[in-house]
Design a protein around this motif. Structure first.
Motif, PDB file in Angstrom:
ATOM      1  N   GLU A 101      14.108  63.374  33.380  1.00  0.00           N
ATOM      2  CA  GLU A 101      13.029  62.935  32.494  1.00  0.00           C
ATOM      3  C   GLU A 101      12.954  61.408  32.437  1.00  0.00           C
ATOM      4  N   LEU A 102      14.098  60.758  32.360  1.00  0.00           N
ATOM      5  CA  LEU A 102      14.149  59.295  32.316  1.00  0.00           C
ATOM      6  C   LEU A 102      13.615  58.679  33.613  1.00  0.00           C
ATOM      7  N   GLY A 161       9.021  55.787  35.979  1.00  0.00           N
ATOM      8  CA  GLY A 161       8.198  55.646  37.169  1.00  0.00           C
ATOM      9  C   GLY A 161       8.934  55.727  38.497  1.00  0.00           C
ATOM     10  N   TYR A 162      10.218  56.040  38.458  1.00  0.00           N
ATOM     11  CA  TYR A 162      10.969  56.186  39.708  1.00  0.00           C
ATOM     12  C   TYR A 162      10.574  57.465  40.433  1.00  0.00           C
ATOM     13  N   GLY A 203      11.465  65.485  47.635  1.00  0.00           N
ATOM     14  CA  GLY A 203      11.038  64.161  47.171  1.00  0.00           C
ATOM     15  C   GLY A 203      11.995  63.582  46.149  1.00  0.00           C
ATOM     16  N   CYS A 204      12.436  64.415  45.236  1.00  0.00           N
ATOM     17  CA  CYS A 204      13.355  63.934  44.191  1.00  0.00           C
ATOM     18  C   CYS A 204      14.705  63.567  44.775  1.00  0.00           C
ATOM     19  N   TYR A 253      18.102  57.103  46.891  1.00  0.00           N
ATOM     20  CA  TYR A 253      17.714  55.706  47.047  1.00  0.00           C
ATOM     21  C   TYR A 253      18.176  54.888  45.845  1.00  0.00           C
ATOM     22  N   TRP A 254      17.901  55.368  44.648  1.00  0.00           N
ATOM     23  CA  TRP A 254      18.267  54.608  43.449  1.00  0.00           C
ATOM     24  C   TRP A 254      19.769  54.567  43.232  1.00  0.00           C
TER      25      TRP A 254
END
Length: 80
Positions: A25-26, A31-32, A60-61, A67-68
């Motif tokens: 949710e965060l 917007g990530y 996609g997630c 990546y993050w």
């Protein structure tokens, strides 16, 4: 086995991605995770407009989360 393009509920996605529901949710709110490619809202009229169920595209997630996580690791190494 779950297909990578499968859309799963928040609870199911958190289990597959090994990320808690609050983190999903965060990431979405900041917007990530982008609407359409990473997540979509349920179009069930009973749930709209308040707090509709969210479904996540696993492939996609997973890509965005990895990546993050790498960015955070790079930042931690530079700060040390």
């Amino acid at each position: 086995m779950i297909e990578p393009t499968t859309w799963l509920s928040e609870k199911e996605a958190s289990e597959v991605l090994r990320v808690d529901e609050q983190s999903l949710e965060l990431l979405r709110e900041r917007g990530y995770l982008k609407p359409g490619s990473h997540w979509k809202s349920s179009n069930d009229p009973k749930q709209l407009p308040w707090k509709p169920k969210v479904f996540y595209c696993i492939s996609g997630c997973k890509e965005a989360i990895e990546y993050w996580q790498q960015c955070d690791a790079c930042f931690d190494q530079k700060a040390a």
